[in-house]
Design a protein around this motif. Structure first.
Motif, PDB file in Angstrom:
ATOM      1  N   VAL A  37       0.832  -1.191   0.000  1.00 17.16           N
ATOM      2  CA  VAL A  37       0.000   0.000   0.000  1.00 17.16           C
ATOM      3  C   VAL A  37       0.868   1.243   0.000  1.00 17.16           C
ATOM      4  CG1 VAL A  37      -1.724   1.306   1.300  1.00 17.16           C
ATOM      5  CG2 VAL A  37      -1.848  -1.184   1.203  1.00 17.16           C
ATOM      6  N   ARG A  38       0.466   2.225  -0.771  1.00 14.35           N
ATOM      7  CA  ARG A  38       1.135   3.520  -0.762  1.00 14.35           C
ATOM      8  C   ARG A  38       0.085   4.592  -0.500  1.00 14.35           C
ATOM      9  NH1 ARG A  38       3.667   7.140  -5.342  1.00 14.35           N
ATOM     10  NH2 ARG A  38       5.202   8.324  -4.126  1.00 14.35           N
ATOM     11  N   LEU A  39       0.362   5.426   0.506  1.00  9.07           N
ATOM     12  CA  LEU A  39      -0.519   6.530   0.866  1.00  9.07           C
ATOM     13  C   LEU A  39       0.253   7.827   0.695  1.00  9.07           C
ATOM     14  CD1 LEU A  39      -2.019   5.045   4.178  1.00  9.07           C
ATOM     15  CD2 LEU A  39      -2.986   4.920   1.876  1.00  9.07           C
ATOM     16  N   VAL A  40      -0.303   8.770  -0.057  1.00  9.38           N
ATOM     17  CA  VAL A  40       0.375  10.024  -0.327  1.00  9.38           C
ATOM     18  C   VAL A  40      -0.541  11.176   0.077  1.00  9.38           C
ATOM     19  CG1 VAL A  40       1.458  11.483  -2.053  1.00  9.38           C
ATOM     20  CG2 VAL A  40       1.671   8.988  -2.207  1.00  9.38           C
ATOM     21  N   GLU A  41      -0.101  11.936   1.075  1.00  5.85           N
ATOM     22  CA  GLU A  41      -0.873  13.088   1.539  1.00  5.85           C
ATOM     23  C   GLU A  41      -0.488  14.341   0.771  1.00  5.85           C
ATOM     24  OE1 GLU A  41       0.244  10.801   5.448  1.00  5.85           O
ATOM     25  OE2 GLU A  41       1.216  11.384   3.571  1.00  5.85           O
ATOM     26  N   SER A  42      -1.426  15.256   0.712  1.00 10.96           N
ATOM     27  CA  SER A  42      -1.158  16.573   0.135  1.00 10.96           C
ATOM     28  C   SER A  42      -2.128  17.572   0.752  1.00 10.96           C
ATOM     29  CB  SER A  42      -1.317  16.544  -1.385  1.00 10.96           C
ATOM     30  OG  SER A  42      -2.639  16.188  -1.741  1.00 10.96           O
ATOM     31  N   GLY A  43      -1.813  18.860   0.572  1.00  7.39           N
ATOM     32  CA  GLY A  43      -2.729  19.905   1.010  1.00  7.39           C
ATOM     33  C   GLY A  43      -2.315  20.665   2.245  1.00  7.39           C
ATOM     34  N   GLY A  44      -1.213  20.271   2.862  1.00  5.73           N
ATOM     35  CA  GLY A  44      -0.763  21.005   4.034  1.00  5.73           C
ATOM     36  C   GLY A  44      -0.234  22.377   3.656  1.00  5.73           C
ATOM     37  N   GLY A  45       0.042  23.190   4.660  1.00  2.41           N
ATOM     38  CA  GLY A  45       0.583  24.507   4.402  1.00  2.41           C
ATOM     39  C   GLY A  45       0.564  25.383   5.626  1.00  2.41           C
ATOM     40  N   LEU A  46       0.861  26.653   5.406  1.00  2.00           N
ATOM     41  CA  LEU A  46       0.880  27.659   6.464  1.00  2.00           C
ATOM     42  C   LEU A  46      -0.352  28.557   6.312  1.00  2.00           C
ATOM     43  CD1 LEU A  46       2.217  29.318   8.735  1.00  2.00           C
ATOM     44  CD2 LEU A  46       3.509  30.525   6.953  1.00  2.00           C
TER      45      LEU A  46
ATOM     46  N   SER B 112      -3.079   0.236  15.480  1.00  4.25           N
ATOM     47  CA  SER B 112      -3.864  -0.645  14.613  1.00  4.25           C
ATOM     48  C   SER B 112      -3.754  -0.282  13.148  1.00  4.25           C
ATOM     49  CB  SER B 112      -5.335  -0.605  15.037  1.00  4.25           C
ATOM     50  OG  SER B 112      -5.495  -1.058  16.364  1.00  4.25           O
ATOM     51  N   ALA B 113      -3.066   0.821  12.844  1.00  3.12           N
ATOM     52  CA  ALA B 113      -2.926   1.217  11.446  1.00  3.12           C
ATOM     53  C   ALA B 113      -1.982   0.256  10.737  1.00  3.12           C
ATOM     54  CB  ALA B 113      -2.393   2.641  11.353  1.00  3.12           C
ATOM     55  N   ALA B 114      -2.395  -0.187   9.563  1.00  8.26           N
ATOM     56  CA  ALA B 114      -1.583  -1.126   8.789  1.00  8.26           C
ATOM     57  C   ALA B 114      -0.613  -0.408   7.863  1.00  8.26           C
ATOM     58  CB  ALA B 114      -2.495  -2.030   7.973  1.00  8.26           C
ATOM     59  N   SER B 115      -0.962   0.806   7.461  1.00  7.81           N
ATOM     60  CA  SER B 115      -0.110   1.563   6.537  1.00  7.81           C
ATOM     61  C   SER B 115      -0.195   3.040   6.870  1.00  7.81           C
ATOM     62  CB  SER B 115      -0.558   1.348   5.089  1.00  7.81           C
ATOM     63  OG  SER B 115      -0.490  -0.020   4.740  1.00  7.81           O
ATOM     64  N   TRP B 116       0.913   3.747   6.596  1.00  5.54           N
ATOM     65  CA  TRP B 116       1.009   5.182   6.869  1.00  5.54           C
ATOM     66  C   TRP B 116       1.505   5.925   5.641  1.00  5.54           C
ATOM     67  CZ3 TRP B 116      -0.651   7.152  11.444  1.00  5.54           C
ATOM     68  CH2 TRP B 116      -0.760   6.286  12.542  1.00  5.54           C
ATOM     69  N   GLY B 117       1.039   7.169   5.531  1.00  4.05           N
ATOM     70  CA  GLY B 117       1.618   8.065   4.556  1.00  4.05           C
ATOM     71  C   GLY B 117       2.860   8.723   5.128  1.00  4.05           C
ATOM     72  N   GLN B 118       3.487   9.580   4.332  1.00  2.77           N
ATOM     73  CA  GLN B 118       4.731  10.226   4.749  1.00  2.77           C
ATOM     74  C   GLN B 118       4.477  11.478   5.586  1.00  2.77           C
ATOM     75  OE1 GLN B 118       3.310  10.755   1.871  1.00  2.77           O
ATOM     76  NE2 GLN B 118       3.426  12.965   1.583  1.00  2.77           N
ATOM     77  N   GLY B 119       3.239  11.956   5.582  1.00  4.85           N
ATOM     78  CA  GLY B 119       2.872  13.119   6.381  1.00  4.85           C
ATOM     79  C   GLY B 119       2.901  14.412   5.592  1.00  4.85           C
ATOM     80  N   THR B 120       2.089  15.360   6.035  1.00  4.51           N
ATOM     81  CA  THR B 120       2.072  16.698   5.446  1.00  4.51           C
ATOM     82  C   THR B 120       1.978  17.712   6.580  1.00  4.51           C
ATOM     83  OG1 THR B 120       0.992  18.124   3.795  1.00  4.51           O
ATOM     84  CG2 THR B 120      -0.461  16.731   5.107  1.00  4.51           C
ATOM     85  N   GLN B 121       2.798  18.750   6.483  1.00  4.06           N
ATOM     86  CA  GLN B 121       2.893  19.735   7.565  1.00  4.06           C
ATOM     87  C   GLN B 121       1.746  20.736   7.489  1.00  4.06           C
ATOM     88  OE1 GLN B 121       5.381  20.151  10.145  1.00  4.06           O
ATOM     89  NE2 GLN B 121       3.846  21.609  10.874  1.00  4.06           N
ATOM     90  N   VAL B 122       1.127  20.950   8.622  1.00  4.26           N
ATOM     91  CA  VAL B 122       0.115  21.998   8.774  1.00  4.26           C
ATOM     92  C   VAL B 122       0.598  22.944   9.861  1.00  4.26           C
ATOM     93  CG1 VAL B 122      -2.241  22.525   9.512  1.00  4.26           C
ATOM     94  CG2 VAL B 122      -1.800  20.565   8.022  1.00  4.26           C
ATOM     95  N   THR B 123       0.712  24.213   9.514  1.00  2.00           N
ATOM     96  CA  THR B 123       1.147  25.223  10.472  1.00  2.00           C
ATOM     97  C   THR B 123       0.101  26.327  10.523  1.00  2.00           C
ATOM     98  OG1 THR B 123       3.469  24.763   9.971  1.00  2.00           O
ATOM     99  CG2 THR B 123       2.970  26.821  11.140  1.00  2.00           C
ATOM    100  N   VAL B 124      -0.375  26.604  11.727  1.00  2.00           N
ATOM    101  CA  VAL B 124      -1.402  27.630  11.919  1.00  2.00           C
ATOM    102  C   VAL B 124      -0.813  28.730  12.781  1.00  2.00           C
ATOM    103  CG1 VAL B 124      -3.749  28.122  12.668  1.00  2.00           C
ATOM    104  CG2 VAL B 124      -3.157  25.828  11.823  1.00  2.00           C
ATOM    105  N   SER B 125      -0.708  29.919  12.219  1.00  2.00           N
ATOM    106  CA  SER B 125      -0.149  31.050  12.957  1.00  2.00           C
ATOM    107  C   SER B 125      -1.262  31.789  13.702  1.00  2.00           C
ATOM    108  CB  SER B 125       0.574  32.000  12.011  1.00  2.00           C
ATOM    109  OG  SER B 125      -0.352  32.540  11.085  1.00  2.00           O
ATOM    110  N   PRO B 126      -0.924  32.415  14.820  1.00  2.00           N
ATOM    111  CA  PRO B 126      -1.952  33.105  15.626  1.00  2.00           C
ATOM    112  C   PRO B 126      -2.588  34.269  14.880  1.00  2.00           C
ATOM    113  CG  PRO B 126       0.035  32.716  16.903  1.00  2.00           C
ATOM    114  CD  PRO B 126       0.367  32.384  15.481  1.00  2.00           C
TER     115      PRO B 126
END
Length: 122
Positions: free
Chosen positions: A2-11, A108-122
């Protein structure tokens, strides 16, 4: 495999919205529950949300309930996390996960994506 690819993160700024996507390949997507976790610096990886294989049942952590919405498009092998009213404490790396059982904790997760960074500024 399985391959999981995340997208959409940002500042973004507090109060803004982001839409995370996770594209899956390698296993019949529609048969498995999917979920999102997040990990802030120096903290453990925490459950955010999950959706069963039908899309009919969704689950949320108390910290995001009412602000985040999980959905899936089985035709596109994609799971979406719509995040509204973002807060600085939502800042983390967000990981997509696939479950092969009925438990939705990180162990219990069988597969993981590589992650995407989400940064929320005040």
């Amino acid at each position: 495999q399985v391959r999981l690819v995340e997208s959409g993160g940002g500042l973004v700024q507090a109060g803004d919205s982001l839409r995370l996507s996770c594209k899956a390949s390698g296993r019949t997507f529609s048969l498995y529950a999917m979920g999102w976790f997040r990990q802030a610096p120096g903290k453990e990886r925490d459950f955010v949300s999950a959706i069963d294989w039908t899309g009919g049942r969704t689950y949320y952590s108390d910290s995001v309930k009412g602000r985040f919405t999980i959905s899936r498009d089985n035709a596109k092998n994609t799971v979406i996390l719509q995040m509204n009213s973002l807060k600085p404490e939502d800042t983390a790396i967000y990981y997509c996960a696939q479950f092969t059982g009925s438990d939705y904790d990180s162990g219990s997760a069988a597969s993981w994506g590589q992650g995407t960074q989400v940064t929320v500024s005040p």
